[in-house]
Design a protein around this motif. Structure first.
Motif, PDB file in Angstrom:
ATOM      1  N   PHE A  28       0.851  -1.183   0.000  1.00 39.99           N
ATOM      2  CA  PHE A  28       0.000   0.000   0.000  1.00 39.99           C
ATOM      3  C   PHE A  28       0.892   1.239   0.000  1.00 39.99           C
ATOM      4  N   MET A  29       0.480   2.242  -0.767  1.00 37.20           N
ATOM      5  CA  MET A  29       1.151   3.544  -0.778  1.00 37.20           C
ATOM      6  C   MET A  29       0.076   4.598  -0.572  1.00 37.20           C
ATOM      7  N   ASN A  30       0.280   5.462   0.428  1.00 38.35           N
ATOM      8  CA  ASN A  30      -0.772   6.431   0.729  1.00 38.35           C
ATOM      9  C   ASN A  30      -0.238   7.746   1.261  1.00 38.35           C
ATOM     10  N   ASP A  31      -1.073   8.758   1.099  1.00 37.69           N
ATOM     11  CA  ASP A  31      -0.877  10.044   1.750  1.00 37.69           C
ATOM     12  C   ASP A  31      -1.814  10.034   2.946  1.00 37.69           C
ATOM     13  N   CYS A  32      -1.282  10.269   4.140  1.00 31.90           N
ATOM     14  CA  CYS A  32      -2.093  10.243   5.354  1.00 31.90           C
ATOM     15  C   CYS A  32      -2.182  11.645   5.940  1.00 31.90           C
ATOM     16  N   GLN A  33      -3.407  12.079   6.194  1.00 30.04           N
ATOM     17  CA  GLN A  33      -3.642  13.407   6.741  1.00 30.04           C
ATOM     18  C   GLN A  33      -3.964  13.391   8.239  1.00 30.04           C
TER      19      GLN A  33
END
Length: 138
Positions: free
Chosen positions: A24-29
């Motif tokens: 998984f590759m993500n931008d986390c806010q």
């Protein structure tokens, strides 16, 4: 042969090599990722097994309790302060690296934005990515 992911901290005291593909590759806010990154989100690659990770150097670790109540550990370089990787008590096999710690950050291809409920309007992320208020289920 699979792609090998390599990287480390800004000064080179911490180095890693990972011999598998990220799951998984993500931008986390989330608020923790905002604070660690110093901006509106953190960008991450998560790998399914710590067994595929080779680490050199010693990190300083900081434990945080996430919204789930579980502990996540952020590992930094004690010399330059760069955040390098994170681990999670609830999912001990996972190994998550900061995208900017990669030797080749172009390998990062985000698949989703997580914790949008904590996001800011000024943090402009790819509008075409799926967005989740918290963490997506599986």
């Amino acid at each position: 042969m699979d792609l090998i992911y390599t990287g480390g901290c800004a000064c080179g005291a911490i180095r890693y090599q990972i011999n598998e593909k990220p799951m998984f590759m993500n931008d986390c806010q989330c608020r923790d990722c905002q604070r660690i990154s110093g901006t509106g989100h953190g960008s991450y690659l998560t790998f399914p097994s710590r067994k595929s990770v080779s680490l050199e150097g010693k990190t300083v670790n900081f434990d945080m309790v996430g919204d789930s109540g579980n502990t996540k550990t952020s590992s930094f370089c004690p010399k330059c302060g760069s955040p390098v990787y994170m681990t999670f008590s609830a999912m001990p096999n996972l190994f998550t690296i900061h995208a900017t710690s990669l030797d080749d950050p172009t390998l990062y291809q985000p698949q989703a934005v997580t914790y949008t409920k904590r996001g800011y309007v000024w943090d402009h992320l790819d509008l075409s990515l799926p967005k989740f208020e918290t963490v997506p289920k599986s």
